[in-house]
Each structure stands twice: as C-alpha cells, then as structure tokens.
Design a protein around this motif. Structure first.
Motif, PDB file in Angstrom:
ATOM      1  N   TRP A 155     -12.385  74.243  21.845  1.00 57.10           N
ATOM      2  CA  TRP A 155     -10.972  73.863  21.644  1.00 57.10           C
ATOM      3  C   TRP A 155     -10.052  74.847  22.371  1.00 57.10           C
ATOM      4  CZ3 TRP A 155      -8.651  69.933  18.514  1.00 57.10           C
ATOM      5  CH2 TRP A 155      -7.264  70.063  18.368  1.00 57.10           C
ATOM      6  N   LYS A 156     -10.307  76.137  22.149  1.00 54.27           N
ATOM      7  CA  LYS A 156      -9.456  77.175  22.739  1.00 54.27           C
ATOM      8  C   LYS A 156      -9.481  77.074  24.270  1.00 54.27           C
ATOM      9  CE  LYS A 156      -8.602  82.098  22.450  1.00 54.27           C
ATOM     10  NZ  LYS A 156      -9.292  83.344  22.584  1.00 54.27           N
ATOM     11  N   GLN A 157     -10.667  76.898  24.811  1.00 48.09           N
ATOM     12  CA  GLN A 157     -10.818  76.807  26.264  1.00 48.09           C
ATOM     13  C   GLN A 157     -10.095  75.564  26.807  1.00 48.09           C
ATOM     14  OE1 GLN A 157     -12.881  78.945  28.341  1.00 48.09           O
ATOM     15  NE2 GLN A 157     -11.681  77.886  29.897  1.00 48.09           N
ATOM     16  N   VAL A 158     -10.401  74.421  26.239  1.00 47.14           N
ATOM     17  CA  VAL A 158      -9.868  73.159  26.756  1.00 47.14           C
ATOM     18  C   VAL A 158      -8.355  73.077  26.557  1.00 47.14           C
ATOM     19  CG1 VAL A 158      -9.859  70.649  26.413  1.00 47.14           C
ATOM     20  CG2 VAL A 158     -12.033  71.896  26.487  1.00 47.14           C
ATOM     21  N   PHE A 159      -7.876  73.387  25.369  1.00 42.91           N
ATOM     22  CA  PHE A 159      -6.430  73.301  25.131  1.00 42.91           C
ATOM     23  C   PHE A 159      -5.669  74.325  25.973  1.00 42.91           C
ATOM     24  CE2 PHE A 159      -4.827  70.278  21.978  1.00 42.91           C
ATOM     25  CZ  PHE A 159      -6.005  69.608  21.695  1.00 42.91           C
ATOM     26  N   GLY A 160      -6.259  75.510  26.167  1.00 46.43           N
ATOM     27  CA  GLY A 160      -5.617  76.511  27.027  1.00 46.43           C
ATOM     28  C   GLY A 160      -5.497  76.013  28.457  1.00 46.43           C
TER      29      GLY A 160
END
Ligand SMILES: [Zn+2]
Length: 264
Positions: free
Chosen positions: A183-188
């Motif tokens: 989530w953190k990677q993709v949303f960032g």
C-alpha cells in the motif's frame, strides 16, 4: 460490555427486513446495485439499516429530508463497508445534506497545481474533528438514466471517514495485516504520478483534486475505483489491486452501468 451490546443491536438491525419502499429506492438509485452479488446486496441492506439508526441526518438550506434522500445516502455509505469488518464510521455522528452546491471557506484547485484560498462553492466536506459529513444531494448519482457519474461525493467523503478511523488523517485507512508495505509503495508512487501529471497539465483518469494531498488522493482514488473501475484498472492496475484488496470489491468486472447511463 457496550461493544457486545452494540454488536448485538447491530446484528438485530441488519436482520430486520428492509421496508419495500426503501428497497426500491436502493435498487433504482444506487447505480451499480445490480452488479453486486446477492450476498453483498443483502449486506448493503443490513448496513443501510444500521447507518439510518445510528447516524443523525439533517437537511440544510431548506432541504426537507425524505426517505429517498436518507436511504440513498446511507446505501452509498454502505458500499464502502461491504465485505469488511466495520465499526460503522465510528468518528461520524451526523450527515448533513444540502440541496445542491453550497458556499464554504477553503482551498480551490485552479489547475496546473495552483490553489486559491477563499469562499468557494462545494459539493461536500468532512474533517477529522468535525464528526459530520456534508454532501450536496444534487451531486449524488442516482438512477441509471442521465449523465455518466464521474464521481460520487458520498463515497468520497465516507472514504475520508475510513481514513480517520485510526484517528489520523493521512490517506491510509486501517489496513489488513500484510497490506502495509505494498500500500505504502503503490500509493506513494501513484500520488507522485498524479502530482506530476497535474502540474504538467496532462489529462488524468483520477480527479486532479487528488493531487492536493495524500488525504484527498485516497478519497479521489476510492471514487474512481467504484465509479470508473475499468478505466482505473487499465490506467492504474497496481492502485486498483490495492483498493480491490482493501474494499473486497471488483468494480472493473461489474456490468457496464456507465454505458447504460449514457444511453438511457
Ligand atoms: Zn476530500
């Protein structure tokens, strides 16, 4: 103890048969209702009963609340809860409904990454400490006729409320174990991608308003996920996958309500 009582009361509310007239309102107004599985339709009816019983609905600017308005707003709010453990938007007390756009102070996106502070027309709002969601009835998609819904103010504002469940407004709601890293990677990555596209004046599938900050990005991505699932899956497959895992829904596989809206 109160949690147990709450659970029991909610279970009873979900088990109540929905009045036929309310069922008709949902079938007619919730544009993608027909695409939901029978289990999700039943769950949506149950969640609608709980939200109508627990939240205070108020008409603003002379709007007289009808069952159609209350049931439609509660049903759309329930869409975000399907297939998930839910505490029914615990930070939310009231849902205020204006007949249409209203004027409030805040920032407005003028394009090309430029924002203007002042009194602006709004279609909805909420806040971490507000305890309320405000929506404009005229802007809520209803029925499969009329214009193609590009977004949905109820889904947008209630996505903010999901974000607030952990008492932090940061664009990251409470995730299931194991989803945090992706989530953190993709949303960032996707947030930066939208910011670059908006700053460059390029057309975007996601509403440019999502470039304002990460909080708005999550709400805008939620709207696109439910309202333009196919378009979003094609243009932002990784983002779509994250939201699919979070919401336990697959709108890209839904029947093309967008097309039927355009022709009926
Ligand atoms: Zn917002």
């Amino acid at each position: 103890m109160s949690k147990l009582l709450n659970g029991y009361r909610r279970h009873r509310l979900r088990s109540l048969p929905l009045p036929t007239e309310w069922e008709r309102v949902i079938e007619h107004n919730v544009v993608f209702f027909e695409s939901l599985s029978s289990a999700d339709r039943k769950a949506l009816f149950g969640h609608t009963q709980v939200l109508l019983a627990e939240k205070r609905f108020e008409g603003c600017d002379g709007l007289v609340l009808t069952d159609e308005i209350r049931v439609t707003v509660a049903a759309y709010a329930s869409v975000l809860l399907l297939g998930r453990d839910t505490d029914y938007y615990p930070r939310l007390t009231s849902i205020l409904v204006y007949p249409g756009a209203y004027v409030a102070r805040g920032e407005r996106h003028l394009g090309d990454g430029i924002w203007e502070e002042g009194d602006h027309t709004r279609l909805g709002e909420t806040g971490l400490r507000l305890g309320a969601v405000v929506v404009a009835w005229d802007d809520i998609p209803r029925g499969r006729g009329g214009r193609i819904p590009r977004g949905n103010v109820v889904l947008h504002e209630l996505a903010h409320q999901l974000d607030f469940e952990d008492y932090v407004a940061d664009g990251t709601p409470l995730l299931e174990p194991g989803q945090h890293a992706s989530w953190k990677q993709v949303f960032g990555d996707e947030y930066e991608r939208l910011r670059c596209a908006v700053n460059a004046g390029e057309p975007t599938v996601l509403d440019p308003y999502g470039a304002k900050n990460r909080v708005e990005f999550f709400a805008v991505a939620t709207e696109a996920f439910f309202c333009r699932g196919r378009e979003m899956q094609a243009a932002h497959p990784a983002l779509y996958r994250e939201l699919r895992a979070f919401y336990h829904q697959h709108p890209a596989a839904w029947s093309p309500h967008e097309a039927s809206a355009a022709t009926s």
